[in-house]
Design a protein around this motif. Structure first.
Motif, PDB file in Angstrom:
ATOM      1  N   ILE A  56     -24.878  11.455  -1.308  1.00 52.87           N
ATOM      2  CA  ILE A  56     -24.707  10.327  -0.353  1.00 52.87           C
ATOM      3  C   ILE A  56     -25.783   9.122  -0.758  1.00 52.87           C
ATOM      4  N   ARG A  57     -26.855   9.421  -1.291  1.00 54.48           N
ATOM      5  CA  ARG A  57     -27.641   8.449  -1.856  1.00 54.48           C
ATOM      6  C   ARG A  57     -27.120   7.821  -2.933  1.00 54.48           C
ATOM      7  N   ASP A  58     -26.286   8.691  -4.066  1.00 49.51           N
ATOM      8  CA  ASP A  58     -25.640   7.790  -5.085  1.00 49.51           C
ATOM      9  C   ASP A  58     -24.565   7.041  -4.696  1.00 49.51           C
ATOM     10  N   GLU A  59     -23.817   7.313  -3.468  1.00 49.56           N
ATOM     11  CA  GLU A  59     -22.738   6.399  -3.157  1.00 49.56           C
ATOM     12  C   GLU A  59     -23.589   4.988  -2.670  1.00 49.56           C
ATOM     13  N   ALA A 100     -23.054   1.180  -3.551  1.00 49.30           N
ATOM     14  CA  ALA A 100     -22.489   0.492  -2.640  1.00 49.30           C
ATOM     15  C   ALA A 100     -23.445  -0.931  -2.480  1.00 49.30           C
ATOM     16  N   THR A 101     -24.626  -1.056  -2.743  1.00 54.01           N
ATOM     17  CA  THR A 101     -25.524  -1.771  -2.560  1.00 54.01           C
ATOM     18  C   THR A 101     -26.107  -2.697  -3.831  1.00 54.01           C
ATOM     19  N   VAL A 102     -25.563  -2.327  -4.931  1.00 53.83           N
ATOM     20  CA  VAL A 102     -26.257  -2.933  -6.011  1.00 53.83           C
ATOM     21  C   VAL A 102     -26.112  -4.375  -6.114  1.00 53.83           C
ATOM     22  N   ASP A 103     -25.155  -4.888  -5.790  1.00 51.88           N
ATOM     23  CA  ASP A 103     -24.846  -6.491  -5.516  1.00 51.88           C
ATOM     24  C   ASP A 103     -25.783  -7.009  -4.574  1.00 51.88           C
ATOM     25  N   ALA A 110     -19.285   4.115   1.337  1.00 55.66           N
ATOM     26  CA  ALA A 110     -20.244   5.491   0.984  1.00 55.66           C
ATOM     27  C   ALA A 110     -19.399   6.398   2.074  1.00 55.66           C
ATOM     28  N   PRO A 111     -18.274   6.929   1.748  1.00 53.20           N
ATOM     29  CA  PRO A 111     -17.386   7.846   2.547  1.00 53.20           C
ATOM     30  C   PRO A 111     -18.086   9.079   3.085  1.00 53.20           C
ATOM     31  N   LEU A 112     -19.089   9.600   2.007  1.00 51.60           N
ATOM     32  CA  LEU A 112     -19.806  10.951   2.303  1.00 51.60           C
ATOM     33  C   LEU A 112     -20.881  10.628   3.692  1.00 51.60           C
ATOM     34  N   LEU A 113     -21.529   9.638   3.526  1.00 55.02           N
ATOM     35  CA  LEU A 113     -22.435   8.986   4.656  1.00 55.02           C
ATOM     36  C   LEU A 113     -21.487   8.934   6.032  1.00 55.02           C
ATOM     37  N   HIS A 114     -20.355   8.238   5.826  1.00 54.99           N
ATOM     38  CA  HIS A 114     -19.521   7.776   7.097  1.00 54.99           C
ATOM     39  C   HIS A 114     -19.016   9.350   7.980  1.00 54.99           C
ATOM     40  N   GLU A 115     -18.675  10.113   6.949  1.00 52.68           N
ATOM     41  CA  GLU A 115     -18.006  11.532   7.349  1.00 52.68           C
ATOM     42  C   GLU A 115     -19.143  12.248   8.206  1.00 52.68           C
ATOM     43  N   SER A 135     -36.321  -0.940  21.161  1.00 54.60           N
ATOM     44  CA  SER A 135     -35.295  -0.463  20.808  1.00 54.60           C
ATOM     45  C   SER A 135     -35.786   1.119  20.064  1.00 54.60           C
ATOM     46  N   PRO A 136     -35.434   2.178  20.864  1.00 55.30           N
ATOM     47  CA  PRO A 136     -36.137   3.331  20.579  1.00 55.30           C
ATOM     48  C   PRO A 136     -36.177   4.350  19.222  1.00 55.30           C
ATOM     49  N   ILE A 137     -34.850   4.265  18.988  1.00 59.29           N
ATOM     50  CA  ILE A 137     -34.896   5.250  17.499  1.00 59.29           C
ATOM     51  C   ILE A 137     -34.255   4.795  16.464  1.00 59.29           C
ATOM     52  N   GLY A 138     -34.048   5.147  15.395  1.00 60.75           N
ATOM     53  CA  GLY A 138     -33.077   4.766  14.232  1.00 60.75           C
ATOM     54  C   GLY A 138     -33.163   6.101  13.378  1.00 60.75           C
ATOM     55  N   LEU A 139     -31.885   6.208  12.524  1.00 63.62           N
ATOM     56  CA  LEU A 139     -31.859   7.018  11.543  1.00 63.62           C
ATOM     57  C   LEU A 139     -31.877   6.357  10.133  1.00 63.62           C
ATOM     58  N   ASN A 140     -32.822   6.868   9.557  1.00 69.09           N
ATOM     59  CA  ASN A 140     -33.526   6.298   8.308  1.00 69.09           C
ATOM     60  C   ASN A 140     -32.898   6.903   7.232  1.00 69.09           C
ATOM     61  N   ILE A 141     -32.231   6.220   6.648  1.00 68.11           N
ATOM     62  CA  ILE A 141     -31.757   6.786   4.983  1.00 68.11           C
ATOM     63  C   ILE A 141     -32.412   6.217   3.958  1.00 68.11           C
ATOM     64  N   PRO A 142     -33.061   6.975   3.165  1.00 70.74           N
ATOM     65  CA  PRO A 142     -33.767   6.245   2.117  1.00 70.74           C
ATOM     66  C   PRO A 142     -32.976   6.242   0.802  1.00 70.74           C
ATOM     67  N   ILE A 143     -32.951   5.186   0.113  1.00 72.02           N
ATOM     68  CA  ILE A 143     -31.966   4.850  -0.974  1.00 72.02           C
ATOM     69  C   ILE A 143     -32.557   4.883  -2.387  1.00 72.02           C
ATOM     70  N   ILE A 144     -33.663   3.931  -2.413  1.00 72.43           N
ATOM     71  CA  ILE A 144     -34.504   3.705  -3.707  1.00 72.43           C
ATOM     72  C   ILE A 144     -35.772   3.381  -3.394  1.00 72.43           C
TER      73      ILE A 144
END
Length: 190
Positions: A15-18, A22-25, A45-50, A86-95
């Motif tokens: 997921i992180r690799d996707e 996807a965000t390099v630009d 990022a289809p794995l994250l979406h799924e 805004s109470p919560i977020g799901l944070n996904i570390p990338i780099i």
């Protein structure tokens, strides 16, 4: 109060690799933040979406990438207004997450003020006097992690490189949406 909950996501490296691809630009543009619709992840990022789509209990409200420059901070703040947080977020570390912390603080109610203090001058709350804050918890967000954002929190990036995190936000009404389990099926992720 529990300020964060780390999730054990089986294919997180993929997921992180996707997300990196996807965000390099966007990373090259140097923006501090940018939003994308949740549907964007279906192709980008289809794995994250799924993963998210198969477990979410309610629709996604917002998907925002946050870029913290090297040796920089995101000052302590709370998300939203003093009376509508805004109470919560799901944070996904990338780099750049290895040497960074997310910290939560106790803050007296009279130490917050509402105004146009958010990104792009959106209405938000800000801390009046940082000396009145007391750190109550800290975490390195190194895997998908639910975080409380209705409590004063901030980020410190001690790296010589920038930090990129995706924060997925959910709708909330009254007390619903304030618990991690309200918005996502968490079984099997411990």
């Amino acid at each position: 109060m529990i300020f964060y909950k780390k999730l054990n996501v089986e294919n997180f490296d993929l997921i992180r690799d996707e997300l990196i691809r996807a965000t390099v630009d966007d990373i090259a543009k140097g923006l501090r933040f940018w939003d994308v619709p949740f549907a964007w992840f279906k192709d980008a990022a289809p794995l994250l979406h799924e993963f998210v789509d198969s477990r979410k209990k309610i629709p996604i409200r917002l998907c925002r990438f946050y870029l913290t420059p090297k040796y920089d901070v995101l000052i302590p703040h709370l998300d939203g207004l003093t009376n509508n947080r805004s109470p919560i977020g799901l944070n996904i570390p990338i780099i750049g997450y290895e040497n960074t912390t997310m910290d939560w603080y106790d803050c007296p109610d009279d130490n917050l003020i509402d105004g146009k203090y958010g990104f792009n001058n959106i209405t938000a709350s800000r801390v009046v006097d940082f000396t009145k804050l007391t750190k109550v918890d800290t975490a390195i967000i190194d895997c998908p992690t639910f975080v409380r954002t209705d409590v004063v929190h901030g980020v410190q990036n001690f790296n010589s490189s920038q930090r990129l995190v995706l924060s997925i936000r959910f709708p909330y009404v009254g007390t619903f949406g304030k618990q991690f389990e309200d918005v996502m099926e968490l079984s099997g992720l411990d």
